[in-house]
Scaffold this active site. Structure first.
Site, short mmCIF file in Angstrom:
data_model
loop_
_atom_site.label_atom_id
_atom_site.label_comp_id
_atom_site.label_asym_id
_atom_site.label_seq_id
_atom_site.Cartn_x
_atom_site.Cartn_y
_atom_site.Cartn_z
N GLU A 270 0.84 -1.21 0.00
CA GLU A 270 0.00 0.00 0.00
C GLU A 270 0.87 1.26 0.00
O GLU A 270 0.55 2.26 -0.63
CB GLU A 270 -0.95 0.02 1.21
N TRP A 301 -20.70 13.73 -19.24
CA TRP A 301 -21.15 13.52 -17.85
C TRP A 301 -22.52 14.14 -17.66
O TRP A 301 -22.90 15.06 -18.38
CB TRP A 301 -20.13 14.14 -16.87
N TRP A 354 -16.07 12.88 -12.45
CA TRP A 354 -15.20 12.52 -11.32
C TRP A 354 -14.50 13.74 -10.72
O TRP A 354 -14.17 13.77 -9.55
CB TRP A 354 -14.16 11.48 -11.75
C1 LIG Z 1 -11.26 7.93 -4.45
C2 LIG Z 1 -10.04 7.80 -3.56
C3 LIG Z 1 -9.45 8.95 -3.04
C4 LIG Z 1 -8.33 8.87 -2.21
N1 LIG Z 1 -7.76 10.03 -1.72
C5 LIG Z 1 -6.66 9.96 -0.96
C6 LIG Z 1 -6.05 11.15 -0.46
O1 LIG Z 1 -6.48 12.26 -0.73
N2 LIG Z 1 -4.97 11.02 0.36
C7 LIG Z 1 -4.44 9.80 0.67
O2 LIG Z 1 -3.47 9.73 1.43
N3 LIG Z 1 -4.98 8.66 0.18
C8 LIG Z 1 -6.06 8.71 -0.61
N4 LIG Z 1 -6.62 7.55 -1.08
C9 LIG Z 1 -5.96 6.26 -0.78
C10 LIG Z 1 -6.43 5.56 0.51
O3 LIG Z 1 -7.82 5.51 0.55
C11 LIG Z 1 -5.92 6.23 1.78
O4 LIG Z 1 -4.52 6.42 1.69
C12 LIG Z 1 -6.18 5.37 3.01
O5 LIG Z 1 -7.56 5.16 3.15
C13 LIG Z 1 -5.64 6.06 4.24
O6 LIG Z 1 -5.97 5.33 5.39
P1 LIG Z 1 -4.87 4.53 6.21
O7 LIG Z 1 -3.73 5.43 6.55
O8 LIG Z 1 -5.57 3.85 7.32
O9 LIG Z 1 -4.40 3.47 5.13
P2 LIG Z 1 -3.55 2.12 5.29
O10 LIG Z 1 -4.36 1.02 4.71
O11 LIG Z 1 -3.09 1.94 6.68
O12 LIG Z 1 -2.34 2.34 4.31
C14 LIG Z 1 -1.10 2.90 4.75
C15 LIG Z 1 -0.71 4.08 3.91
O13 LIG Z 1 -0.50 3.65 2.57
C16 LIG Z 1 -0.92 4.67 1.67
N5 LIG Z 1 -2.01 4.15 0.84
C17 LIG Z 1 -2.86 3.14 1.13
N6 LIG Z 1 -3.69 2.91 0.10
C18 LIG Z 1 -3.37 3.79 -0.87
C19 LIG Z 1 -3.87 4.05 -2.18
N7 LIG Z 1 -4.86 3.35 -2.72
N8 LIG Z 1 -3.31 5.06 -2.87
C20 LIG Z 1 -2.29 5.78 -2.37
N9 LIG Z 1 -1.77 5.57 -1.13
C21 LIG Z 1 -2.30 4.59 -0.40
C22 LIG Z 1 -1.43 5.83 2.51
O14 LIG Z 1 -0.37 6.74 2.67
C23 LIG Z 1 -1.77 5.15 3.83
O15 LIG Z 1 -1.72 6.02 4.93
C24 LIG Z 1 -7.77 7.60 -1.91
C25 LIG Z 1 -8.36 6.44 -2.43
C26 LIG Z 1 -9.48 6.54 -3.25
C27 LIG Z 1 -10.11 5.28 -3.80
#
Ligand SMILES: Cc1cc2nc3c(=O)[nH]c(=O)nc-3n(C[C@H](O)[C@H](O)[C@H](O)COP(=O)(O)OP(=O)(O)OC[C@H]3O[C@@H](n4cnc5c(N)ncnc54)[C@H](O)[C@@H]3O)c2cc1C
Length: 460
Positions: A270, A301, A354
């Site tokens: 991740e 859209w 989007w």
């Molecule tokens: C539509 C959409 C919008 C999003 N917008 C953002 C945003 O603005 N900022 C953001 O940090 N993340 C975003 N994400 C990715 C992801 O949802 C979040 O990083 C995550 O939910 C953060 O929670 P966590 O720290 O508990 O994640 P964990 O599951 O604990 O993951 C650890 C770290 O990995 C990184 N990470 C995890 N999944 C992703 C991913 N799919 N893409 C990029 N990095 C990821 C993040 O830095 C996160 O803190 C988005 C995803 C989607 C589908």
């Protein structure tokens, strides 16, 4: 010589490359100054992330006092830095961690041009990611467009080492300049306007490290499966701290790497997504405005302000979507599975552009990261790199039954459904339960969405 460390979204002492370099360069007769630039072009006042960020800056200002004051300058890049240089003189050197995409990239280019014009030396570092946008490339030197081969290479590369700073051995200076007084005044006024929020008690490093340690101890083992269940703390919830730079991604990586938990590999993957999306942002500088896949730029859209309003306030009649939007509006954070569900709902079920969803998230998320957010939205919209194919459309009810089987998350956020049985909670209207009637028929919307994409797909 004055060594000026410019802090931005890297509000910490440990594993802070710019700070470390300034300390290393400083001779006994030199001075070290801490600086923060208040850029009126950068933050939209009134958004959750504005308040979260500046509360963290206020926390960091207090932290800096252990060493030296954090000075503020205010104005556009040209105004603020030119004023500083004119007042402080040019026996100075700047240190900062630079951005590789979006607004930050343009701002850094302006700053570098100004420093070069004034023949001021500077050093810039990469700090926000484990790998820079140039580290992971295809054998022919071009950037990857698909995550899996990118990750295969990413995971084999050596990661930066983690360094903790012994702050008791550092001395820095307090400088009395008119521009600092002006900046301080503006910052103090700004702080008084920040509104009380859900996350006020969890600002700063202590809370961040506590969250990280608790997750690594209790959450990482089962991360593989628990990370998809929004009703439990199955993910690290570190994204706000990574966003403002209270925690270094390098610290998080090494902390996760040093455990033997079962979920370690999935978690590190991740972290690689974060690097991947920043690389995509760098090579697609217009991704905020344009679909990365050119053939989808002509999508028509729907103009649906009523639908958008219902989605944004959590009144679509689909409990999982509504609960997720209420979580976002209340806390400034949303679970990843839910971000995918609500994004898909907006784009595919309501047919709304989007970009409108991306903008709404940018105003509401405290962890808003342009590269990850645009990456996530273009993934859900099927317009980005390595995105979900347009014909594989999330069914919000099936997603709800699968990832919130007992309805615990829905009950947490929708009080009127608190007494509804688990088997009825995902589609209350079907069981005569008093709740908002769904604003859209998913089956019909699905066909319309496929049609919207298919006709462009057929054009050669
Ligand atoms: C539509 C959409 C919008 C999003 N917008 C953002 C945003 O603005 N900022 C953001 O940090 N993340 C975003 N994400 C990715 C992801 O949802 C979040 O990083 C995550 O939910 C953060 O929670 P966590 O720290 O508990 O994640 P964990 O599951 O604990 O993951 C650890 C770290 O990995 C990184 N990470 C995890 N999944 C992703 C991913 N799919 N893409 C990029 N990095 C990821 C993040 O830095 C996160 O803190 C988005 C995803 C989607 C589908």
């Amino acid at each position: 010589m004055k060594h000026i460390v410019l802090f931005r979204n890297d509000l910490r002492f440990d594993q802070q490359p710019a700070l470390a370099a300034a300390i290393a360069a400083k001779q006994p007769q030199d001075e070290l100054l801490f600086l923060f630039h208040l850029n009126p072009e950068q933050f939209a006042v009134g958004t959750a992330r504005h308040d979260y960020f500046f509360k963290t800056v206020e926390w960091f200002k207090q932290e800096c006092r252990k060493i030296a004051p954090l000075h503020f300058i205010v104005g556009t890049v040209e105004e603020a830095f030119q004023e500083l240089i004119t007042e402080i003189g040019n026996d100075i050197s700047f240190y900062f961690n630079r951005q590789m995409s979006g607004f930050g990239l343009k701002r850094d280019e302006q700053l570098i041009a100004l420093l070069e014009k004034n023949t001021i030396p500077y050093q810039q570092f990469l700090d926000r990611h484990l790998h820079s946008v140039y580290d992971v490339m295809k054998p022919d030197g071009s950037p990857y467009k698909v995550f899996t081969p990118y990750f295969r290479q990413w995971v084999t590369l050596e990661k930066p080492g983690y360094h903790r700073l012994k702050i008791q051995f550092i001395t820095a200076e307090k400088a009395q300049l008119t521009c600092f007084k002006k900046g301080e005044k503006v910052f103090n006024e700004l702080v008084t306007e920040l509104k009380p929020s859900y996350w006020d008690d969890t600002i700063g490093l202590e809370a961040a490290r506590k969250q990280m340690v608790t997750f690594l101890k209790n959450g990482l083992e089962n991360y593989d499966t628990a990370r998809d269940i929004p009703s439990i703390e199955g993910t690290s919830r570190l994204s706000p701290y990574l966003k403002v730079g209270v925690l270094s991604i390098v610290e998080v990586f090494h902390a996760a790497q040093s455990t033997e938990a079962r979920g370690q590999a999935t978690y590190i993957k991740e972290l690689a997504w974060r690097d991947f999306y920043q690389m995509i942002a760098c090579y697609h500088p217009d991704e905020k405005n344009n679909e990365i896949m050119p053939k989808y730029r002509a999508i028509e859209w729907e103009k649906n302000p009523t639908g958008f309003k219902a989605w944004s306030v959590g009144e679509t009649g689909f409990p999982i979507v509504d609960a997720a939007m209420k979580q976002l509006n209340c806390t400034g954070w949303m679970h990843n599975r839910l971000r995918m569900i609500v994004a898909s709902f907006l784009v595919k079920d309501l047919g709304i552009d989007w970009r409108e969803g991306e903008r709404y998230f940018s105003e509401r998320l405290i962890d808003y990261d342009a590269a990850s957010n645009i990456g996530g939205w273009q993934w859900a919209a099927s317009t980005g790199v390595d995105a979900v194919p347009y014909f594989r459309i999330f069914n919000p009810t099936v997603q709800s039954e699968r990832f919130d089987a007992q309805g615990d998350f829905i009950r947490e956020w929708i009080p009127e459904l608190v007494d509804v049985a688990s088997k009825h909670i995902h589609e209350p209207h079907k069981y005569n339960i008093s709740y908002i009637i769904p604003i859209v028929d998913h089956a019909k919307a699905r066909l319309a969405a496929i049609e919207r994409f298919k006709k462009l797909d057929e054009i050669k």
